[in-house]
Scaffold this motif. Structure first.
Motif, PDB file in Angstrom:
ATOM      1  N   MET A   1       8.958 -89.779  15.381  1.00 29.22           N
ATOM      2  CA  MET A   1       8.456 -88.964  14.487  1.00 29.22           C
ATOM      3  C   MET A   1       7.340 -88.206  14.963  1.00 29.22           C
ATOM      4  N   ARG A   2       7.197 -86.434  14.947  1.00 28.99           N
ATOM      5  CA  ARG A   2       6.080 -86.311  15.283  1.00 28.99           C
ATOM      6  C   ARG A   2       4.789 -86.149  15.167  1.00 28.99           C
ATOM      7  N   LYS A   3       3.555 -86.353  15.209  1.00 27.19           N
ATOM      8  CA  LYS A   3       2.476 -86.250  15.448  1.00 27.19           C
ATOM      9  C   LYS A   3       1.498 -84.508  14.175  1.00 27.19           C
ATOM     10  N   LEU A   4       1.020 -85.163  13.540  1.00 28.97           N
ATOM     11  CA  LEU A   4       0.692 -83.395  12.715  1.00 28.97           C
ATOM     12  C   LEU A   4      -0.544 -83.108  13.306  1.00 28.97           C
ATOM     13  N   THR A   5      -1.451 -82.782  13.343  1.00 32.87           N
ATOM     14  CA  THR A   5      -2.542 -83.061  14.353  1.00 32.87           C
ATOM     15  C   THR A   5      -3.555 -81.317  13.250  1.00 32.87           C
ATOM     16  N   TYR A   6      -4.779 -81.612  12.521  1.00 32.32           N
ATOM     17  CA  TYR A   6      -5.455 -80.038  11.766  1.00 32.32           C
ATOM     18  C   TYR A   6      -6.513 -79.983  12.625  1.00 32.32           C
ATOM     19  N   GLY A   7      -6.963 -79.159  14.281  1.00 38.35           N
ATOM     20  CA  GLY A   7      -8.203 -78.649  14.470  1.00 38.35           C
ATOM     21  C   GLY A   7      -8.546 -77.724  13.988  1.00 38.35           C
ATOM     22  N   MET A   8      -9.472 -77.332  14.156  1.00 38.11           N
ATOM     23  CA  MET A   8     -10.395 -76.052  14.325  1.00 38.11           C
ATOM     24  C   MET A   8     -11.692 -76.079  14.688  1.00 38.11           C
ATOM     25  N   ASN A   9     -12.847 -75.350  15.333  1.00 41.19           N
ATOM     26  CA  ASN A   9     -14.111 -74.798  15.348  1.00 41.19           C
ATOM     27  C   ASN A   9     -14.554 -74.622  14.129  1.00 41.19           C
ATOM     28  N   LEU A  10     -15.335 -75.351  13.642  1.00 41.12           N
ATOM     29  CA  LEU A  10     -15.786 -74.549  12.275  1.00 41.12           C
ATOM     30  C   LEU A  10     -17.722 -74.756  12.042  1.00 41.12           C
ATOM     31  N   SER A  11     -17.376 -75.108  11.053  1.00 41.08           N
ATOM     32  CA  SER A  11     -19.606 -74.846  10.745  1.00 41.08           C
ATOM     33  C   SER A  11     -19.764 -75.346  10.769  1.00 41.08           C
ATOM     34  N   LEU A  12     -21.712 -76.116  11.084  1.00 39.56           N
ATOM     35  CA  LEU A  12     -21.962 -77.360   9.720  1.00 39.56           C
ATOM     36  C   LEU A  12     -22.060 -77.349   8.703  1.00 39.56           C
ATOM     37  N   ASP A  13     -21.358 -76.277   8.044  1.00 38.02           N
ATOM     38  CA  ASP A  13     -21.055 -76.736   6.684  1.00 38.02           C
ATOM     39  C   ASP A  13     -19.597 -76.570   6.024  1.00 38.02           C
ATOM     40  N   GLY A  14     -18.804 -76.444   7.409  1.00 32.40           N
ATOM     41  CA  GLY A  14     -17.614 -77.296   7.053  1.00 32.40           C
ATOM     42  C   GLY A  14     -16.543 -75.550   7.281  1.00 32.40           C
ATOM     43  N   THR A 111       7.757 -80.867   7.186  1.00 33.28           N
ATOM     44  CA  THR A 111       8.265 -82.368   6.698  1.00 33.28           C
ATOM     45  C   THR A 111       9.456 -82.563   7.472  1.00 33.28           C
ATOM     46  N   ARG A 112      11.000 -81.628   7.513  1.00 35.94           N
ATOM     47  CA  ARG A 112      11.733 -81.642   8.434  1.00 35.94           C
ATOM     48  C   ARG A 112      11.152 -81.599  10.241  1.00 35.94           C
ATOM     49  N   LEU A 113      10.076 -80.809  10.358  1.00 36.11           N
ATOM     50  CA  LEU A 113       9.588 -80.577  11.774  1.00 36.11           C
ATOM     51  C   LEU A 113       9.293 -82.139  12.411  1.00 36.11           C
ATOM     52  N   LYS A 114       8.646 -82.811  11.478  1.00 38.47           N
ATOM     53  CA  LYS A 114       8.084 -83.938  11.606  1.00 38.47           C
ATOM     54  C   LYS A 114       9.080 -84.610  11.953  1.00 38.47           C
ATOM     55  N   ALA A 115       9.955 -84.972  11.244  1.00 38.15           N
ATOM     56  CA  ALA A 115      11.035 -86.025  11.704  1.00 38.15           C
ATOM     57  C   ALA A 115      12.138 -85.832  13.268  1.00 38.15           C
ATOM     58  N   ASP A 116      10.969 -84.538  13.084  1.00 39.39           N
ATOM     59  CA  ASP A 116      12.371 -84.035  14.838  1.00 39.39           C
ATOM     60  C   ASP A 116      11.943 -84.763  15.701  1.00 39.39           C
ATOM     61  N   ASP A 117      12.182 -85.005  16.875  1.00 37.13           N
ATOM     62  CA  ASP A 117      11.805 -85.503  17.831  1.00 37.13           C
ATOM     63  C   ASP A 117      10.967 -84.502  19.094  1.00 37.13           C
ATOM     64  N   GLY A 118      10.512 -84.623  19.455  1.00 34.67           N
ATOM     65  CA  GLY A 118       9.737 -84.003  20.449  1.00 34.67           C
ATOM     66  C   GLY A 118       7.938 -84.559  20.517  1.00 34.67           C
ATOM     67  N   GLY A 119       7.172 -83.098  21.315  1.00 35.57           N
ATOM     68  CA  GLY A 119       5.724 -83.294  21.287  1.00 35.57           C
ATOM     69  C   GLY A 119       4.792 -83.105  19.478  1.00 35.57           C
ATOM     70  N   PRO A 120       3.557 -83.477  20.073  1.00 35.99           N
ATOM     71  CA  PRO A 120       3.133 -83.128  18.884  1.00 35.99           C
ATOM     72  C   PRO A 120       3.002 -82.238  19.025  1.00 35.99           C
ATOM     73  N   MET A 121       2.278 -81.700  16.873  1.00 40.78           N
ATOM     74  CA  MET A 121       2.175 -80.942  16.252  1.00 40.78           C
ATOM     75  C   MET A 121       1.200 -80.396  15.448  1.00 40.78           C
ATOM     76  N   ASP A 122       0.750 -79.034  15.900  1.00 46.18           N
ATOM     77  CA  ASP A 122      -1.141 -79.029  15.575  1.00 46.18           C
ATOM     78  C   ASP A 122      -0.757 -77.304  14.701  1.00 46.18           C
ATOM     79  N   ILE A 123      -1.181 -78.184  14.018  1.00 42.07           N
ATOM     80  CA  ILE A 123      -1.484 -76.979  12.136  1.00 42.07           C
ATOM     81  C   ILE A 123      -2.505 -76.054  12.339  1.00 42.07           C
ATOM     82  N   GLY A 124      -2.582 -74.830  12.393  1.00 45.32           N
ATOM     83  CA  GLY A 124      -3.780 -73.682  12.059  1.00 45.32           C
ATOM     84  C   GLY A 124      -3.411 -73.005  11.182  1.00 45.32           C
ATOM     85  N   GLY A 125      -4.434 -72.630  10.897  1.00 43.38           N
ATOM     86  CA  GLY A 125      -5.033 -71.694   8.984  1.00 43.38           C
ATOM     87  C   GLY A 125      -4.680 -72.188   8.360  1.00 43.38           C
TER      88      GLY A 125
END
Length: 187
Positions: A1-14, A111-125
């Motif tokens: 199962m692929r790992k899904l990461t949410y990462g962004m630059n953000l201000s101190l107030d979120g 959900t389908r993409l996470k179940a696939d084989d492959g490298g880690p996934m990043d999500i943005g937006g």
């Protein structure tokens, strides 16, 4: 199962963008830019919402051809073009640069993409990531906090029905008072 990461630059107030979509507060040091570039290089698949896709695809496809492009920008542009991408939007007609378009239900496709084989996934937006957060699909949060309060704009987080317990797995400081914190979701 692929790992899904949410990462962004953000201000101190979120916020990931100030009112009007202003990102001028998020000036990156060379060291932080290189960290993001290295992350793109190891991402197996990037998931973009419409707004982030429009911002990235309006600049990075030809950023390495611009006069005065730095070696770091040239490297990032190449990595970005090479990285496989999925864009989620019901208003965009086509996408380029190693991307495919999904117009249907984002949670079902993620959900389908996470179940696939492959490298880690990043999500943005923010909107796309919020749907994944509410569905319990995010495995890791990468928060790069800049020492600025913007007072409003696009919020990094979303309202949740239940608590999400996290484990701190990394902290790192960058020039100009920028702090990276990385948390994994406790399952």
């Amino acid at each position: 199962m692929r790992k899904l990461t949410y990462g962004m630059n953000l201000s101190l107030d979120g916020y990931i963008a100030a009112p009007g979509g202003d990102l001028g507060w998020g000036v990156q040091s060379d060291e932080l830019f290189q960290w993001w570039s290295d992350r793109v290089d190891t991402t197996g698949l990037a998931l973009y919402g419409r707004g982030l896709w429009e911002a990235m695809s309006s600049h990075w496809p030809s950023a390495d051809e611009q006069p005065g492009a730095t070696p770091a920008a040239i490297e990032f542009a190449g990595r970005w073009r090479h990285m496989p991408k999925v864009v989620f939007s019901s208003t965009i007609g086509t996408v380029d640069w190693n991307a495919r378009l999904v117009t249907g239900d984002a949670v079902t496709e993620i959900t389908r993409l996470k179940a696939d084989d492959g490298g880690p996934m990043d999500i943005g937006g923010a909107t796309l990531a919020a749907a994944a957060m509410r569905a319990g699909l995010v495995d890791e949060y990468v928060i790069v906090t800049h020492p600025v309060l913007v007072g409003g704009g696009t919020w990094f987080y979303t309202a949740l029905d239940d608590w999400v317990n996290l484990n701190l797995v990394e902290t790192r400081t960058f020039p100009d008072g920028v702090v990276l914190t990385r948390y994994e979701t406790r399952r």
